[in-house]
Design an enzyme around this catalytic site. Sequence first.
Site, PDB file in Angstrom:
ATOM      1  N   ASP A 165      61.832  22.144  23.914  1.00 49.42           N
ATOM      2  CA  ASP A 165      61.635  20.872  24.628  1.00 49.42           C
ATOM      3  C   ASP A 165      60.853  20.985  25.940  1.00 49.42           C
ATOM      4  OD1 ASP A 165      62.912  19.535  22.664  1.00 49.42           O
ATOM      5  OD2 ASP A 165      64.793  19.211  23.743  1.00 49.42           O
ATOM      6  N   HIS A 224      46.118  44.228  37.088  1.00 49.73           N
ATOM      7  CA  HIS A 224      46.620  42.868  36.876  1.00 49.73           C
ATOM      8  C   HIS A 224      48.143  42.817  36.927  1.00 49.73           C
ATOM      9  CE1 HIS A 224      42.601  41.313  35.064  1.00 49.73           C
ATOM     10  NE2 HIS A 224      42.588  41.365  36.369  1.00 49.73           N
ATOM     11  N   ASP A 235      46.122  39.275  45.176  1.00 46.86           N
ATOM     12  CA  ASP A 235      44.977  38.662  44.523  1.00 46.86           C
ATOM     13  C   ASP A 235      45.449  37.289  44.057  1.00 46.86           C
ATOM     14  OD1 ASP A 235      42.924  37.846  42.854  1.00 46.86           O
ATOM     15  OD2 ASP A 235      42.670  39.802  41.889  1.00 46.86           O
ATOM     16  N   ASP A 248      39.259  32.642  44.111  1.00 44.65           N
ATOM     17  CA  ASP A 248      39.714  33.970  43.689  1.00 44.65           C
ATOM     18  C   ASP A 248      39.534  34.940  44.861  1.00 44.65           C
ATOM     19  OD1 ASP A 248      40.353  36.235  42.270  1.00 44.65           O
ATOM     20  OD2 ASP A 248      38.622  36.174  40.923  1.00 44.65           O
ATOM     21  N   HIS A 260      36.567  48.930  37.486  1.00 48.15           N
ATOM     22  CA  HIS A 260      36.134  47.601  37.039  1.00 48.15           C
ATOM     23  C   HIS A 260      34.782  47.255  37.653  1.00 48.15           C
ATOM     24  CE1 HIS A 260      37.346  45.950  40.965  1.00 48.15           C
ATOM     25  NE2 HIS A 260      38.502  46.583  40.832  1.00 48.15           N
ATOM     26  N   HIS A 267      32.444  38.694  38.987  1.00 48.55           N
ATOM     27  CA  HIS A 267      32.240  37.831  37.819  1.00 48.55           C
ATOM     28  C   HIS A 267      31.811  36.458  38.315  1.00 48.55           C
ATOM     29  CE1 HIS A 267      36.205  36.224  38.974  1.00 48.55           C
ATOM     30  NE2 HIS A 267      36.586  37.495  39.101  1.00 48.55           N
ATOM     31  N   HIS A 290      37.246  33.504  35.475  1.00 45.03           N
ATOM     32  CA  HIS A 290      36.158  34.331  34.927  1.00 45.03           C
ATOM     33  C   HIS A 290      35.253  33.331  34.231  1.00 45.03           C
ATOM     34  CE1 HIS A 290      38.828  38.196  34.854  1.00 45.03           C
ATOM     35  NE2 HIS A 290      38.562  37.772  36.061  1.00 45.03           N
ATOM     36  N   GLU A 298      34.290  41.991  44.481  1.00 40.22           N
ATOM     37  CA  GLU A 298      35.645  42.513  44.597  1.00 40.22           C
ATOM     38  C   GLU A 298      35.777  44.002  44.292  1.00 40.22           C
ATOM     39  OE1 GLU A 298      38.232  41.239  41.299  1.00 40.22           O
ATOM     40  OE2 GLU A 298      36.661  39.838  40.719  1.00 40.22           O
ATOM     41  N   TYR A 346      41.459  52.687  43.694  1.00 38.51           N
ATOM     42  CA  TYR A 346      42.855  52.815  43.280  1.00 38.51           C
ATOM     43  C   TYR A 346      43.113  54.287  42.985  1.00 38.51           C
ATOM     44  CZ  TYR A 346      41.278  48.080  42.312  1.00 38.51           C
ATOM     45  OH  TYR A 346      40.677  46.840  42.418  1.00 38.51           O
ATOM     46  N   ARG A 357      41.828  46.526  47.186  1.00 36.37           N
ATOM     47  CA  ARG A 357      40.738  45.681  46.675  1.00 36.37           C
ATOM     48  C   ARG A 357      40.488  44.593  47.711  1.00 36.37           C
ATOM     49  NH1 ARG A 357      42.460  44.766  41.923  1.00 36.37           N
ATOM     50  NH2 ARG A 357      43.426  42.696  41.966  1.00 36.37           N
ATOM     51  N   GLU A 390      38.300  40.959  47.931  1.00 36.84           N
ATOM     52  CA  GLU A 390      37.542  40.040  47.066  1.00 36.84           C
ATOM     53  C   GLU A 390      37.237  38.729  47.792  1.00 36.84           C
ATOM     54  OE1 GLU A 390      39.719  38.692  43.563  1.00 36.84           O
ATOM     55  OE2 GLU A 390      37.822  38.193  42.566  1.00 36.84           O
TER      56      GLU A 390
END
Length: 440
Positions: free
Chosen positions: A38, A242, A259, A270, A349, A353, A360, A383, A387, A405, A407
């Site tokens: 529901d 992530h 992030d 972002d 990475h 983007h 993205h 970004e 790491y 990071r 960004e």
Amino acid sequence: MKISKQEFARRRKNLMAQLEPNSIAIVPSSREKVRNRDVDYPFRQDSDFFYLTGFAEPDSVLLLLPGRKHGQYVLFCRDRDPEMELWNGYRAGPEGACADFGADDAFPITDIDEILPGLLEGRERVYYAMGRHDEFDRKVMKWVNIIRSKVRSGAHPPGEFLDLDHLLHDMRLYKSAAEIRMMRKAGKISATAHVRAMQACKPGMAEYQLEAEIQHEFAKNGARYTAYSSIVGAGINGCILHYTENQDVMKDGDLVLIDAGCELEHYAADITRTFPVNGKFSKEQKALYEIVLDAQRAAIRTIKPGNHWNQPHDATVKVITKGLVDLGLLKGQVNKLIEREAYKDFYMHRAGHWLGMDVHDVGDYKVGDEWRVMEEGMVMTIEPGIYVSPDNTKVAKKWRGIGVRIEDDVLVTKDGNEVYTDDVPKTVKDIEKLMAKSAA
Ligand code: GLY
Ligand code: MN
Ligand code: MN
């Protein structure tokens, strides 16, 4: 602040002008999805559908029929229904689709199987993003097959299927003045939220408590939803690209990586910032942080019309590889290390983007075999990150488990770029100053 009706109409007109003669374009809305018994997930309209209609209801289908005498813009949508509306909220209905959303013609979605084949008949080409929704793909084929089954009675089924994405996504890549205003605002709201998180942060707090600060600031400013799940990772969690559990307690001496970006009227921001939980960078944290910041700045300097998509990424790779060599985390000659992609143990990475209605965002990164050339109105993130895995035994212990990071969101302007998310401090000095002030 909203995108105007005139702008939605302009987008449809521009797209129709690019369609081959005698065609039809079909774009379905998103569907509601059950989260649990529901309860549905919050509904989010499909970006392509919203881009062309401004219509945010589920169970809708857009048709563009260039040249159709009785109207080129047709919407199918849910009928009005007092009982359903009492429980679940307002519906525009076909009347509202015409009166408020500019449709030339609108029908109840329940009649689509009867009406749509008639509109397809005689159109030679169908523009449709095949392969995205199984169920809708089957419906499109069913409608086409209805006409095919009538060829002996003189029906003309479409002979060609063309990909709509290519044309539509190229349009979405170039942001209009109104889109840029909206994205700047989403960026400002998100920047304020990051500042608030920096001000609130203290050792012993949980990651989700910083997430709550961020969400509060978004919602308070009219952006009820995030553009993606916020990442709040302290200590080694900052090395998980992530990470969204956001459950751990943040320790004195660790960094925290946030992030997070809001979504405003279907446009995303972002932003990532990394800062010390206790307000003061350690020597090692500062050393890695400054490499990432240098890399980000070097990348941003390459953003201007005429340069190509990969130039910012190349710039980050150079600065990061050299920085890691200087600190002794990589050993060897910078050029050779870049050639064999040694930096990928630390920076795995891309530098960014496209950004727009989707975080993205759509738009090709290459044209043929060549990287896309940047043009005014494109928006991208920059970004870079470093790491150092907690398990990396090839580097001295003091570096392990540090993740950084940074960004920002960058608009390509006529003669350079505009970083519109830099209201959040990002130098070591400015971050420490802000955090010291809020601790006092
Ligand atoms: N937050 C997703 C990304 O930065 O790409
Ligand atoms: Mn991000
Ligand atoms: Mn990003």
